[in-house]
Motif scaffolding. Structure first.
Motif, PDB file in Angstrom:
ATOM      1  N   HIS A  92       0.836  -1.199   0.157  1.00  0.00           N
ATOM      2  CA  HIS A  92       0.079   0.127   0.063  1.00  0.00           C
ATOM      3  C   HIS A  92       0.921   1.235   0.050  1.00  0.00           C
ATOM      4  CE1 HIS A  92      -2.022   3.158   2.261  1.00  0.00           C
ATOM      5  NE2 HIS A  92      -3.048   2.912   1.340  1.00  0.00           N
ATOM      6  N   THR A  93       1.944   1.127   0.713  1.00  0.00           N
ATOM      7  CA  THR A  93       2.967   2.339   0.895  1.00  0.00           C
ATOM      8  C   THR A  93       3.565   2.725  -0.553  1.00  0.00           C
ATOM      9  OG1 THR A  93       3.242   1.216   2.931  1.00  0.00           O
ATOM     10  CG2 THR A  93       4.709   3.310   2.539  1.00  0.00           C
ATOM     11  N   ARG A  94       3.929   1.679  -1.088  1.00  0.00           N
ATOM     12  CA  ARG A  94       4.349   1.918  -2.471  1.00  0.00           C
ATOM     13  C   ARG A  94       3.369   2.511  -3.518  1.00  0.00           C
ATOM     14  NH1 ARG A  94       3.992  -1.048  -6.944  1.00  0.00           N
ATOM     15  NH2 ARG A  94       2.696  -2.757  -6.083  1.00  0.00           N
TER      16      ARG A  94
ATOM     17  N   VAL B  38       1.045   8.485  -5.908  1.00  0.00           N
ATOM     18  CA  VAL B  38       0.009   9.417  -6.252  1.00  0.00           C
ATOM     19  C   VAL B  38       0.143  10.715  -5.109  1.00  0.00           C
ATOM     20  CG1 VAL B  38      -1.388   8.165  -7.517  1.00  0.00           C
ATOM     21  CG2 VAL B  38      -1.655   7.924  -5.029  1.00  0.00           C
ATOM     22  N   SER B  39       0.862  10.315  -4.094  1.00  0.00           N
ATOM     23  CA  SER B  39       0.685  11.218  -2.814  1.00  0.00           C
ATOM     24  C   SER B  39       1.081  12.681  -3.235  1.00  0.00           C
ATOM     25  CB  SER B  39       1.409  10.871  -1.669  1.00  0.00           C
ATOM     26  OG  SER B  39       2.715  10.384  -1.845  1.00  0.00           O
ATOM     27  N   SER B  40       2.251  12.899  -4.099  1.00  0.00           N
ATOM     28  CA  SER B  40       2.591  14.129  -4.285  1.00  0.00           C
ATOM     29  C   SER B  40       1.408  14.960  -5.106  1.00  0.00           C
ATOM     30  CB  SER B  40       3.990  14.314  -5.227  1.00  0.00           C
ATOM     31  OG  SER B  40       3.498  13.832  -6.687  1.00  0.00           O
TER      32      SER B  40
ATOM     33  N   ARG C 275       0.159  21.311  -3.397  1.00  0.00           N
ATOM     34  CA  ARG C 275       0.048  21.159  -4.803  1.00  0.00           C
ATOM     35  C   ARG C 275      -1.522  21.146  -4.983  1.00  0.00           C
ATOM     36  NH1 ARG C 275       2.350  16.443  -8.845  1.00  0.00           N
ATOM     37  NH2 ARG C 275       0.978  17.164 -10.408  1.00  0.00           N
ATOM     38  N   ILE C 276      -2.116  20.417  -4.142  1.00  0.00           N
ATOM     39  CA  ILE C 276      -3.737  20.591  -4.375  1.00  0.00           C
ATOM     40  C   ILE C 276      -4.408  21.910  -4.243  1.00  0.00           C
ATOM     41  CG2 ILE C 276      -4.815  19.711  -2.102  1.00  0.00           C
ATOM     42  CD1 ILE C 276      -5.430  17.980  -5.584  1.00  0.00           C
ATOM     43  N   GLU C 277      -3.951  22.512  -3.205  1.00  0.00           N
ATOM     44  CA  GLU C 277      -4.162  24.027  -3.075  1.00  0.00           C
ATOM     45  C   GLU C 277      -4.209  24.889  -4.304  1.00  0.00           C
ATOM     46  OE1 GLU C 277      -5.711  26.064  -0.795  1.00  0.00           O
ATOM     47  OE2 GLU C 277      -6.272  24.449   0.421  1.00  0.00           O
TER      48      GLU C 277
END
Ligand code: HEM
Length: 402
Positions: free
Chosen positions: A91-93, A98-100, A106-108
């Motif tokens: 799951h971490t991999r 996509v976490s960045s 970034r999403i702001e």
């Protein structure tokens, strides 16, 4: 005598007020036996601390929900190799890939665009006039446009993937075959989209699916199946819950109109109001499913390895052990650690994006329609009887000068 097994969703599901059954279980049977729509018997935990523990403790697995014979909550089969059906370290991999994109800063950057879109949708509401359905005109189109843009899915295909999503969350046993077909069609649709992106990989686009396609070509460990699961997962998770919450936020505020007036007068309360409404509103009549990997004792109940455990987020959000006056809506509630976005490794990837959508859509409506009202009492609004519950419609009168 053994305790009775309750059918979930409970008889008091799909309404605004909190469930008396959840309240009773929290007090008297914090680990209760329930039967899901798919016919599985699982444990249900309803207290805040227990819900957090189940969501964060590695003894409770998401990967095991796709194993042969695992208990099921929904009619749709969960997709293997996805964020929601893996445990760390797999799951971490996946999550790192996509976490960045979803990172706070970034999403702001999407906020100004979401605000502009919200203002345009408010224009559509004004054009529709009294009786306008806010679900149809704002709550659905806003998150759908946002996730299409972010993911690189054509907005023109929305009618099609909306239908598949609706069926994917169905809770009607009679629709079982349709549900399986809808999930197969949605998967085939994303597969084709990915194929098209692969074929055009010499002309990169600025979207997440394209980024993942390129990551795969550049040798990141990401299988074709995982790539497609990402697409399906993000498209569905990325609009359905937000759409329901946008409607519920507005409806709950208008249910007690002094709340709407308070926010019209003071926009600085919008952020804390959204957190409080996320805590307060019902959005799922079941719980988040995990499977125990080993025997665990909780409040004197033996949970055996291989058994399902559901963590009831909505119930946790109303637990008086965690909140003063949990059934009171306080728009300025402090230290509000609600669990509506989950907790632990599977904490909602899109939480900040959802917050932006909720805050900006509410601000646009407050600015444009300070005298907004419901056309009928909130209690008579129809609910959609699906896994991620929400209102079926939200008709409003605009209160604009004639
Ligand atoms: C108000 C709106 C939303 C709510 C209430 C919500 C709620 C949740 C919850 C409770 C979980 C955890 C599930 C679990 O632990 O089993 C979750 C996971 C997830 N959400 Fe959201 N969500 C919302 C909006 C979004 C949006 C806009 C996206 C867009 C990308 C999104 C994408 C995801 C994904 C991909 C996961 C799986 C994360 C993982 O397993 O690592 N959600 N969401």
């Amino acid at each position: 005598m053994s305790e009775p097994v309750l059918e979930i969703p409970f008889a008091d599901a799909f309404q605004f007020d909190p469930s008396p059954t959840f309240a009773e279980l929290r007090e008297n049977r914090p680990v209760a036996r329930v039967r899901t729509l798919a016919g599985a018997e699982v444990w249900l935990v309803t207290r805040y601390d227990d819900v957090r523990m189940v969501l964060a403790d590695p003894r409770f697995s998401r990967a095991a929900v796709v194993k042969q014979g695992a208990p099921r909550v929904a009619l749709a089969k969960p997709m293997p190799n996805s964020l929601t059906t893996t445990d760390p370290p797999e799951h971490t991999r996946l999550r790192k890939l996509v976490s960045s994109t979803f990172a706070h800063r970034r999403i702001e950057r999407t906020r100004p665009w979401v605000a502009e879109l919200s203002a345009k949708l408010a224009d559509d509401v004004a054009a529709a006039g009294d009786g306008a359905d806010l679900r149809e005109l704002v709550a659905l189109p806003l998150p759908i446009q946002v996730i299409c843009q972010l993911l690189g899915v054509p907005y023109a295909d929305r009618a099609q993937f909306r239908e598949w999503t609706e069926l994917g969350y169905s809770m009607r046993m009679a629709e079982k075959d349709l549900v399986e077909q809808a999930m197969a069609d949605l998967t085939a649709y994303i597969e084709e989209l990915v194929e098209r992106k692969l074929a055009n990989s010499d002309q990169p686009a600025e979207d997440l699916l394209d980024e993942l396609v390129r990551a795969r070509e550049e040798g990141d460990r990401l299988s074709q199946e995982e790539l497609i699961s990402f697409g399906v997962n993000l498209l569905v998770a990325g609009h359905e819950t937000s759409a329901n919450q946008i409607s519920s936020v507005v409806a709950t505020l208008l249910r007690w109109p002094e709340n709407w007036a308070r926010l019209v007068a003071d926009h600085s309360l919008v952020d804390s109001a959204i957190e409080e409404l996320l805590r307060f509103n019902r959005f799922s009549e079941v719980g988040q499913l995990r499977v125990a990997l080993e025997d665990v004792e909780l409040h004197g109940v033996q949970i055996k390895a291989g058994e399902g455990v559901m963590a009831a987020l909505n119930s946790a959000n109303r637990d008086p052990r965690q909140y003063d006056d949990p059934d009171e809506l306080r728009l300025d509630r402090k230290d509000n650690k609600h669990l509506s976005f989950g907790f632990g490794p599977h904490f909602c990837l899109g939480a900040q994006l959802a917050r932006i959508e909720l805050q900006e859509s509410l601000l646009a409506l407050l600015r444009r329609f300070p005298n907004l009202t419901l056309t009928k009492p909130a209690e008579s609004l129809p609910w959609r009887q699906v896994l991620v519950s929400g209102l079926a419609e939200l008709p409003v009168n605009l209160g604009l000068p004639a």
